[in-house]
Design a protein around this motif. Structure first.
Motif: not given
Length: 128
Positions: A43-55, A109-111
């Motif tokens: 994959r080649e990508l750019c991360p936009i949002i980072l966090g947690r879902s379902q722990g 991403v939930e949190i």
């Protein structure tokens, strides 16, 4: 008589961020592209949002190159990644990709810990 006050304190254990999480965070802060493997595909990508879902650690990314199980349209597409499945992460310089269409709210991403968008509507816990 001594009493034990621990029962009145809520103990919350927060796991330290994984190495994948730290690299995604670094890429976001410095606007670097990420090359990685996800579910066995490059994959080649750019991360936009980072966090947690379902722990679990999770990222909303914009994939602009590489492979995908569903195929990748010209110009790229939004992808939601569980960081526990990301391997072989490398950061590189290059144009930042975030897609042209932002017409639907994200549900990946939930949190939300971090969002590259300074006017984020998701109330990230931290700012870049």
């Amino acid at each position: 008589m001594l009493t034990d006050d621990r029962s009145s304190v809520t103990m919350t254990k927060t796991r330290a961020p994984s190495s994948a999480y730290k690299l995604f965070e670094q890429a976001m802060a410095s606007r670097k592209q990420i090359l990685c493997t996800y579910n066995g595909r490059s994959r080649e990508l750019c991360p936009i949002i980072l966090g947690r879902s379902q722990g679990q650690e999770k990222a909303l990314t914009y994939q602009f190159g590489g492979e995908s199980e569903k195929g990748l349209p010209p110009g790229g597409e939004w992808r939601c990644l569980w960081l526990s499945r990301v391997r072989n992460i490398t950061l590189r310089d290059g144009p930042w990709h975030a897609g042209d269409s932002h017409n639907r709210p994200q549900a990946c991403v939930e949190i939300v810990d971090l969002d590259v968008n300074p006017a984020s509507p998701y109330s990230p816990r931290r700012r870049l």
